[in-house]
Design a protein around this motif. Sequence first.
Motif, PDB file in Angstrom:
ATOM      1  N   ARG A 256      -9.880   2.938  -0.456  1.00  0.00           N
ATOM      2  CA  ARG A 256     -10.821   2.240   0.429  1.00  0.00           C
ATOM      3  C   ARG A 256     -11.259   3.185   1.541  1.00  0.00           C
ATOM      4  O   ARG A 256     -10.560   3.378   2.520  1.00  0.00           O
ATOM      5  CB  ARG A 256     -10.204   0.965   0.988  1.00  0.00           C
TER       6      ARG A 256
ATOM      7  N   GLY B 185      -5.461   2.025  -3.781  1.00  0.00           N
ATOM      8  CA  GLY B 185      -6.094   0.901  -3.096  1.00  0.00           C
ATOM      9  C   GLY B 185      -5.912   0.928  -1.593  1.00  0.00           C
ATOM     10  O   GLY B 185      -6.365   0.016  -0.885  1.00  0.00           O
ATOM     11  N   ARG B 186      -5.272   1.990  -1.083  1.00  0.00           N
ATOM     12  CA  ARG B 186      -5.007   2.063   0.350  1.00  0.00           C
ATOM     13  C   ARG B 186      -6.230   2.574   1.113  1.00  0.00           C
ATOM     14  O   ARG B 186      -7.118   3.201   0.544  1.00  0.00           O
ATOM     15  CB  ARG B 186      -3.792   2.954   0.618  1.00  0.00           C
TER      16      ARG B 186
ATOM     17  N   GLY C 137     -10.426   3.794  -6.373  1.00  0.00           N
ATOM     18  CA  GLY C 137      -9.171   3.185  -5.983  1.00  0.00           C
ATOM     19  C   GLY C 137      -8.671   3.621  -4.630  1.00  0.00           C
ATOM     20  O   GLY C 137      -7.461   3.655  -4.382  1.00  0.00           O
TER      21      GLY C 137
ATOM     22  N   THR D 117     -14.749  -0.735   1.056  1.00  0.00           N
ATOM     23  CA  THR D 117     -14.849   0.683   0.748  1.00  0.00           C
ATOM     24  C   THR D 117     -16.302   1.155   0.776  1.00  0.00           C
ATOM     25  O   THR D 117     -17.227   0.428   0.399  1.00  0.00           O
ATOM     26  CB  THR D 117     -14.229   0.988  -0.627  1.00  0.00           C
TER      27      THR D 117
END
Length: 296
Positions: free
Chosen positions: A151, A102-103, A149, A214
């Motif tokens: 961004r 998610g980073r 998952g 994203t």
Amino acid sequence: MHVFLTGGTGWIGSAIVDELLDAGHEVTGLARSDTSAATLERKGARVRRGDLDDLDGLRAGADEAEAVIHLANKHDWANLPMSNRAERSAVETFAGALTGTGRAFVLASALSGLAKGRPATESDPSPAVGPDSMRGGSENLALEYAEKGMRVISARFAPSVHGVGDHGFLASIVAAARKHGVSAYIGDGSAAWAAVHRTDAARLVRLGLEGAPTGSLLHVVDEEAITTREIAEAVGRTLGVPVTSVAPEDAGEHFGFVGRFFALDMSASSTRTRELLNWTPFGPSLAEDIEAGAYA
């Protein structure tokens, strides 16, 4: 946010480091040399020693951070296939570290080749696909991970990110004018470039890191289209030299490597980018910077 950044001592990267630190973020910068490491440390950033060929180091830097900004590129004009391979490998390495976390991953990209006969927009896909394409097709490669998952944000920089101390394309054009005693454009000078001041570019990258969804394609652009003739005229006024045209076949001899880019139309809109991130550029225009002596 703890950000791992490549290219943090370059022209654009050093401004982004300042912007991030001023906003309260922590920064770890990749440094190839003692000089680069010392520069980052003076600013208050951490240092990871290494380069783009140190893939284990790149992955470790990404693993330790909450976001990655990838600006570095070898830019070896004499061996572009090598530069392209290195860029693709770096992006693959970062994707391997960030997928499923998610980073954020912010990638530096370019505007050339996106559209013909009109300014490029954020909806124009990059034509660079595959390892043998420009920059190793890194933008399209990164976007493959946008729904995995990670961004992904691509920052497409104007060909002129200008300001005092710029040593990029425009500095080479000014150097050619000094060398030859004339400020030149190619052909009829109708090819147009987008431009942005360095401080505005840095602020946009920070805003994108903090809030762009994203898959975002951000156009780091203030002025949409400045013709190459207008650029040459501003240089001519500043240096006090005549302005003239050179034939396309003579561009390489007159300008050196930058001649291949000065003939290209690299105009672009940033309307969607501004709306998405509430970004308003405040810096001087390209002509204002030239005439104020930024390249004197």
